[in-house]
Scaffold this active site. Sequence first.
Site, PDB file in Angstrom:
ATOM      1  N   MET A 173      43.921 -36.683  16.045  1.00  0.00           N
ATOM      2  CA  MET A 173      43.393 -35.390  16.499  1.00  0.00           C
ATOM      3  C   MET A 173      44.551 -34.461  16.882  1.00  0.00           C
ATOM      4  SD  MET A 173      39.781 -36.151  18.289  1.00  0.00           S
ATOM      5  CE  MET A 173      40.387 -36.680  19.860  1.00  0.00           C
TER       6      MET A 173
ATOM      7  N   HIS B 272      52.400 -37.522  19.443  1.00  0.00           N
ATOM      8  CA  HIS B 272      53.425 -38.118  20.311  1.00  0.00           C
ATOM      9  C   HIS B 272      53.954 -39.370  19.601  1.00  0.00           C
ATOM     10  CE1 HIS B 272      50.228 -40.906  21.263  1.00  0.00           C
ATOM     11  NE2 HIS B 272      49.476 -39.921  21.709  1.00  0.00           N
TER      12      HIS B 272
ATOM     13  N   GLY C 290      53.336 -42.429  19.972  1.00  0.00           N
ATOM     14  CA  GLY C 290      52.303 -43.406  19.601  1.00  0.00           C
ATOM     15  C   GLY C 290      51.807 -43.126  18.191  1.00  0.00           C
ATOM     16  N   HIS C 291      51.526 -41.844  17.900  1.00  0.00           N
ATOM     17  CA  HIS C 291      51.094 -41.468  16.552  1.00  0.00           C
ATOM     18  C   HIS C 291      52.211 -41.738  15.542  1.00  0.00           C
ATOM     19  CE1 HIS C 291      48.565 -38.459  18.955  1.00  0.00           C
ATOM     20  NE2 HIS C 291      47.671 -39.170  18.324  1.00  0.00           N
TER      21      HIS C 291
ATOM     22  N   GLN D  84      32.510 -35.992  18.183  1.00  0.00           N
ATOM     23  CA  GLN D  84      32.778 -37.172  19.011  1.00  0.00           C
ATOM     24  C   GLN D  84      33.009 -36.822  20.486  1.00  0.00           C
ATOM     25  OE1 GLN D  84      36.473 -38.191  16.771  1.00  0.00           O
ATOM     26  NE2 GLN D  84      37.264 -38.796  18.771  1.00  0.00           N
TER      27      GLN D  84
ATOM     28  N   GLY E  59      45.500 -47.320  16.594  1.00  0.00           N
ATOM     29  CA  GLY E  59      46.182 -47.846  17.773  1.00  0.00           C
ATOM     30  C   GLY E  59      45.265 -48.716  18.623  1.00  0.00           C
TER      31      GLY E  59
ATOM     32  N   ASP F  18      43.166 -47.400  21.777  1.00  0.00           N
ATOM     33  CA  ASP F  18      41.725 -47.132  21.699  1.00  0.00           C
ATOM     34  C   ASP F  18      41.066 -48.376  21.099  1.00  0.00           C
ATOM     35  OD1 ASP F  18      41.668 -44.124  22.394  1.00  0.00           O
ATOM     36  OD2 ASP F  18      43.268 -44.321  20.932  1.00  0.00           O
TER      37      ASP F  18
ATOM     38  N   ARG G  73      46.272 -36.450  25.820  1.00  0.00           N
ATOM     39  CA  ARG G  73      45.700 -35.905  27.055  1.00  0.00           C
ATOM     40  C   ARG G  73      46.717 -35.884  28.198  1.00  0.00           C
ATOM     41  NH1 ARG G  73      40.964 -38.241  24.741  1.00  0.00           N
ATOM     42  NH2 ARG G  73      39.227 -36.778  24.780  1.00  0.00           N
TER      43      ARG G  73
HETATM   44  P1  AMP Z   1      44.099 -39.593  18.644  1.00  0.00           P
HETATM   45  O1  AMP Z   1      44.895 -38.471  18.081  1.00  0.00           O
HETATM   46  O2  AMP Z   1      44.169 -39.732  20.119  1.00  0.00           O
HETATM   47  O3  AMP Z   1      42.682 -39.618  18.096  1.00  0.00           O
HETATM   48  O4  AMP Z   1      44.780 -40.933  18.111  1.00  0.00           O
HETATM   49  C1  AMP Z   1      44.996 -41.142  16.740  1.00  0.00           C
HETATM   50  C2  AMP Z   1      45.423 -42.564  16.539  1.00  0.00           C
HETATM   51  O5  AMP Z   1      46.616 -42.818  17.275  1.00  0.00           O
HETATM   52  C3  AMP Z   1      44.375 -43.573  17.025  1.00  0.00           C
HETATM   53  O6  AMP Z   1      44.345 -44.675  16.129  1.00  0.00           O
HETATM   54  C4  AMP Z   1      44.932 -43.978  18.368  1.00  0.00           C
HETATM   55  O7  AMP Z   1      44.514 -45.257  18.792  1.00  0.00           O
HETATM   56  C5  AMP Z   1      46.417 -43.950  18.093  1.00  0.00           C
HETATM   57  N1  AMP Z   1      47.171 -43.829  19.333  1.00  0.00           N
HETATM   58  C6  AMP Z   1      46.996 -42.904  20.314  1.00  0.00           C
HETATM   59  N2  AMP Z   1      47.845 -43.144  21.341  1.00  0.00           N
HETATM   60  C7  AMP Z   1      48.555 -44.249  21.010  1.00  0.00           C
HETATM   61  C8  AMP Z   1      49.576 -45.008  21.654  1.00  0.00           C
HETATM   62  N3  AMP Z   1      50.028 -44.684  22.859  1.00  0.00           N
HETATM   63  N4  AMP Z   1      50.081 -46.074  21.008  1.00  0.00           N
HETATM   64  C9  AMP Z   1      49.613 -46.427  19.778  1.00  0.00           C
HETATM   65  N5  AMP Z   1      48.657 -45.762  19.121  1.00  0.00           N
HETATM   66  C10 AMP Z   1      48.126 -44.684  19.724  1.00  0.00           C
END
Ligand code: AMP
Length: 283
Positions: free
Chosen positions: A30, A34, A36-37, A61, A149, A152, A189
């Site tokens: 989304m 960062h 993590g992505h 969602q 990740g 979640d 967030r």
């Molecule tokens: P989001 O943009 O929050 O919907 O996350 C997109 C993807 O990145 C999802 O598969 C998340 O689980 C993963 N993700 C978000 N934060 C992290 C993190 N800190 N470490 C690993 N994966 C992450």
Amino acid sequence: MEHFTTISGTRSYLDRRRAKGISIGFVPTMGALHHGHLALIQRSKQTNDLTICSIFVNPTQFNNPDDLKHYPRTLSRDIKMLEEAGCDVLFAPEAGEIYPKGLNETIDLDLGRLERVMEGKFRPGHFQGVALIVKKLFDIVNPTRAYFGKKDYQQLAVISHMVSSFSLPIELVPCETIRESDGLAMSSRNMRLTIAEREIAPAIYKVLAHVKANTGHLTVQELRARALKMLEETAAFKVEYLEIADGTTLLPLSDWRESSKPMAFIAVHLGDVRLIDNIELFS
Ligand code: AMP
């Protein structure tokens, strides 16, 4: 990096590349990217010939309209980060492209207990929206592998359920949670935390680490009660749940012997921001 906003543009580009027999790794996000992505992008690049990332803040969602309104949107910065990471393709559509008939569209998928515990219980409709958007994105991208990740964790279980319900020929690759040096799980967030809240937030991980360190030494109930007390001692947290549950069924445990993969899960509100995290207790 190729950048598409339309389904047809994305499809025809990927079809041409796929005709040459290449593998496609997909990282749905989304945005407000960062590390993590980026770790998901790196993971995909290691295994696939082409890596595509999607950025779409999916309205269906969000059970809380304020959360949707305030979700961080940083597209030009995201594009730079993806280019530096060596991502090959970005698909960043507007809502009208994904939901041409409006936002009332649904997916007919029984998620069973996944919708009744933890995130499912506290965010009604959230996982139906997640399953719907990920199914749509999978239909558009048709990836060989998709990267998610463990941050979640319940979402991963929902997507895995969806993939097996529709018999999709896609390999799901779960990726470890990437954390800040103080333990806070990276999250888009986190950008919305005030400086004071940002200092408080790592207490979530401290509680999870405490549960892990004491697994098996106390009963499940004793440990859960102690962890909940620790979490509630941080007055700024409004605790939604703290569960010790099985990592496969996600059902709460009453005894350690019930699970070969126990995990702890936390959701709290800190100011206006909802934060979640989890830890595997036997790893
Ligand atoms: P989001 O943009 O929050 O919907 O996350 C997109 C993807 O990145 C999802 O598969 C998340 O689980 C993963 N993700 C978000 N934060 C992290 C993190 N800190 N470490 C690993 N994966 C992450």
